[in-house]
Structures are given as C-alpha cells and as structure tokens.
Design a protein around this motif. Structure first.
Motif, PDB file in Angstrom:
ATOM      1  N   ILE A  13      -6.640  59.376   4.307  1.00 42.57           N
ATOM      2  CA  ILE A  13      -5.730  60.025   3.361  1.00 42.57           C
ATOM      3  C   ILE A  13      -6.574  60.830   2.378  1.00 42.57           C
ATOM      4  N   ILE A  14      -7.626  60.214   1.871  1.00 44.19           N
ATOM      5  CA  ILE A  14      -8.646  60.901   1.078  1.00 44.19           C
ATOM      6  C   ILE A  14      -9.931  60.721   1.870  1.00 44.19           C
ATOM      7  N   PRO A  15     -10.466  61.790   2.455  1.00 45.94           N
ATOM      8  CA  PRO A  15     -11.598  61.644   3.374  1.00 45.94           C
ATOM      9  C   PRO A  15     -12.895  61.232   2.698  1.00 45.94           C
ATOM     10  N   ASN A  16     -13.733  60.587   3.520  1.00 45.33           N
ATOM     11  CA  ASN A  16     -15.083  60.287   3.056  1.00 45.33           C
ATOM     12  C   ASN A  16     -15.938  61.527   3.253  1.00 45.33           C
ATOM     13  N   HIS A  17     -17.140  61.494   2.746  1.00 44.09           N
ATOM     14  CA  HIS A  17     -18.051  62.633   2.851  1.00 44.09           C
ATOM     15  C   HIS A  17     -19.341  62.155   3.499  1.00 44.09           C
ATOM     16  N   LEU A  26      -9.894  56.805   0.955  1.00 41.34           N
ATOM     17  CA  LEU A  26      -8.701  55.996   1.206  1.00 41.34           C
ATOM     18  C   LEU A  26      -8.222  56.258   2.630  1.00 41.34           C
ATOM     19  N   SER A  27      -7.914  55.190   3.350  1.00 43.51           N
ATOM     20  CA  SER A  27      -7.405  55.356   4.712  1.00 43.51           C
ATOM     21  C   SER A  27      -6.276  54.370   4.982  1.00 43.51           C
ATOM     22  N   MET A  88      -2.961  48.286   7.513  1.00 41.19           N
ATOM     23  CA  MET A  88      -3.651  48.152   6.248  1.00 41.19           C
ATOM     24  C   MET A  88      -3.854  49.490   5.579  1.00 41.19           C
ATOM     25  N   VAL A  89      -4.066  49.420   4.266  1.00 42.74           N
ATOM     26  CA  VAL A  89      -4.600  50.527   3.504  1.00 42.74           C
ATOM     27  C   VAL A  89      -5.986  50.061   3.074  1.00 42.74           C
ATOM     28  N   ALA A  90      -6.982  50.914   3.293  1.00 44.36           N
ATOM     29  CA  ALA A  90      -8.358  50.551   2.944  1.00 44.36           C
ATOM     30  C   ALA A  90      -8.919  51.525   1.929  1.00 44.36           C
ATOM     31  N   ILE A  91      -9.624  50.972   0.957  1.00 45.53           N
ATOM     32  CA  ILE A  91     -10.291  51.758  -0.072  1.00 45.53           C
ATOM     33  C   ILE A  91     -11.791  51.542   0.108  1.00 45.53           C
ATOM     34  N   TYR A  92     -12.533  52.647   0.237  1.00 44.02           N
ATOM     35  CA  TYR A  92     -13.973  52.602   0.460  1.00 44.02           C
ATOM     36  C   TYR A  92     -14.688  53.293  -0.689  1.00 44.02           C
ATOM     37  N   GLY A  93     -15.844  52.757  -1.064  1.00 43.52           N
ATOM     38  CA  GLY A  93     -16.689  53.492  -1.969  1.00 43.52           C
ATOM     39  C   GLY A  93     -17.043  52.746  -3.227  1.00 43.52           C
TER      40      GLY A  93
END
Length: 109
Positions: A13-17, A26-27, A88-93
């Motif tokens: 949803i919000i891509p990683n870099h 966010l995925s 799931m919704v996953a938040i990374y970072g």
C-alpha cells in the motif's frame, strides 16, 4: 508475491524502497494453507484482519486471531504460517540503508 508461491499473496500500500528508508512501509497480505519465512533488517508488525496466523521468532511462537498483532524485531528471522487462512496488514520499518530482506522460504501446508 511470486508465481511459484501461489498461496502467498500480497500488495504494498505504501511501498518500501530498495535503498533503505527512514519511515515505514505498509502492506496487505494473505496466506492460504502455507508458510513463509524471511530475514529482515527492519521491524515488522502484523495485524490480523481475518483467519489465524502463527508467527515464530527467537524461539517463541504466538497464535494471532482477528484484531491481534505481533512484532518481529529487526535483525531476526520471522516464520509465518496459516494452517487454513490468514489476512494481515503489515507495517515495516524503518529499514537501514543498503540492507534488504533475504533468505526467503515458502512451503505449502
């Protein structure tokens, strides 16, 4: 995710870099009678929307249901599996510059 992992589906949803990022990504993803494992240099928090998700890290296993969340700390291998189904919704970072997730493994249950 990949065509050879048919029961692991997801989208950012919000891509990683790839060069790292100092914020978050966010995925949304789903596991259907399968398991997934990877090493990631960033924290990862998963919030279960539906189904049942098992997470193992640092020798501990938790079982999550809708509304439950768990975090795998940065620098760890996380193993995730859904005996039947989990969404799931996953938040990374944040993610350190020059470091990527790796050691991906997938298997059907």
């Amino acid at each position: 995710m990949r065509p050879d992992w048919p029961n692991n589906r997801g989208r950012f949803i919000i891509p990683n870099h790839p060069q790292g990022w100092n914020n978050f990504a966010l995925s949304e993803w789903e596991l259907e009678s399968c398991a997934w494992e990877d090493f990631h240099p960033h924290d990862e928090t998963n919030l279960v929307i539906s189904g049942e998700l098992h997470i193992q890290a640092d020798g501990k296993t938790v079982v999550l249901h809708p509304g439950d969340a768990a975090r795998v700390k940065a620098g760890r291998v996380g193993r995730y599996w859904a005996p039947t189904y989990a969404k799931m919704v996953a938040i990374y970072g944040p993610n350190p510059v020059g470091m990527d997730s790796h050691s991906f493994k997938y298997w059907d249950l």
